[in-house]
Design an enzyme around this catalytic site. Structure first.
Site, PDB file in Angstrom:
ATOM      1  N   LEU A   1     -14.021   3.465   5.567  1.00  0.00           N
ATOM      2  CA  LEU A   1     -14.961   2.844   4.622  1.00  0.00           C
ATOM      3  C   LEU A   1     -14.944   3.571   3.284  1.00  0.00           C
ATOM      4  CD1 LEU A   1     -18.154   2.014   6.699  1.00  0.00           C
ATOM      5  CD2 LEU A   1     -16.555   0.423   5.590  1.00  0.00           C
TER       6      LEU A   1
ATOM      7  N   GLY B   1       2.574   4.285   3.815  1.00  0.00           N
ATOM      8  CA  GLY B   1       2.523   4.270   2.358  1.00  0.00           C
ATOM      9  C   GLY B   1       3.637   3.473   1.701  1.00  0.00           C
TER      10      GLY B   1
ATOM     11  N   HIS C   1      -4.981  -6.696   1.265  1.00  0.00           N
ATOM     12  CA  HIS C   1      -5.275  -7.164   2.623  1.00  0.00           C
ATOM     13  C   HIS C   1      -4.115  -8.065   3.041  1.00  0.00           C
ATOM     14  CE1 HIS C   1      -7.758  -8.150   6.065  1.00  0.00           C
ATOM     15  NE2 HIS C   1      -7.357  -9.402   5.917  1.00  0.00           N
TER      16      HIS C   1
ATOM     17  N   ASN D   1       3.510   0.500   0.477  1.00  0.00           N
ATOM     18  CA  ASN D   1       2.993  -0.135  -0.747  1.00  0.00           C
ATOM     19  C   ASN D   1       2.897   0.872  -1.885  1.00  0.00           C
ATOM     20  OD1 ASN D   1       2.134  -3.094  -0.547  1.00  0.00           O
ATOM     21  ND2 ASN D   1       1.447  -2.257   1.414  1.00  0.00           N
TER      22      ASN D   1
END
Ligand code: GRF
Length: 236
Positions: free
Chosen positions: A119, A38, A136, A40
């Protein structure tokens, strides 16, 4: 405050409603999805604390109840939801429950995928169209798609011989890594780099780029070209 949802024709939620009521300090509620440490999310939270992002981390969603990101959130009293539900158990939420909880219970204005490795259900994509972004760690549309996550991305980057890489932030739609690109940063791949060196250089930029994009979303500074490609306008 108005938010990017205005462009997507979404209904008002807490942040917009607060503006209508005259609260200029209204902060957007952020739902952050994590599967790992975590870092970010912590960079975004720090930007919220400093005032650079007019938002707050209101709820965290994870598939890994004990991951560093989830522990960090619990230690700060931020609610942690588990998704997806584990097969054959009642642990964790179904897709419908997740959408219900984020929209109604937590009033999340935006969904931020910050290293979430599962997903995303179509229900959530529909509920947060143009309000859900993913980071990404490579320059999409290269090095994206199935299996391209974590160190796999950086190994593929080094093996390919490309001389530049960097993080991409894109809106999330129902196709993996295919949503419209909002922002990218470029970092060099040096001759003697291994994948770990590349990953570290990219992560450093992730921590700058993600808060910048979230700040723009919270300030309603995301615009769309006529062909639908989003871009950020600078703050004054
Ligand atoms: C980041 O490299 C992100 O781009 C990728 O997963 C990693 C998450 O790192 N999707 P952290 O959990 O934010 O530290």
């Amino acid at each position: 405050m108005t938010t990017a949802r205005a462009h997507a024709g979404r209904p008002s939620t807490s942040a917009t409603a607060a503006t209508a009521g005259g609260d200029a300090d209204a902060r957007a509620t952020l739902a952050v999805f994590v599967s790992g440490g975590g870092s970010n999310m912590r960079a975004i939270d720090a930007a919220c604390e400093s005032g650079a992002v007019r938002g707050r981390v209101g709820v965290v969603v994870t598939n890994a109840a004990d991951c560093g990101g989830a522990e960090w959130a619990r230690a700060r009293g931020i609610p942690v939801l588990i998704y997806p539900r584990k097969k054959g158990t009642t642990d964790g939420l179904t897709a419908e429950e997740l959408v219900e909880s984020l929209t109604r219970e937590h009033g999340a204005d935006f969904v931020l995928l910050a290293g979430y490795l599962r997903l995303i259900p179509p229900e959530l994509c529909r509920a947060y169209e143009n309000r859900m972004v993913n980071i990404h760690p490579a320059l999409l549309p290269s090095f994206g798609g199935k299996g391209m996550h974590g160190e796999n991305v950086h190994k593929a980057v080094v093996a390919s011989g490309v001389r530049y890489t960097g993080p991409t932030i894109h809106f999330v739609n129902e196709e993996f890594d295919k949503g419209k690109i909002i922002a990218q940063s470029v970092v060099p791949v040096l001759d003697d780099d291994d994948y770990k060196a590349v990953a570290a250089r990219v992560l450093e930029q992730e921590h700058l780029l993600f808060p910048r994009v979230v700040a723009a979303m919270c300030d309603d500074r995301v615009r769309f070209r006529p062909d639908g490609v989003p871009y950020i306008v600078d703050s004054d």
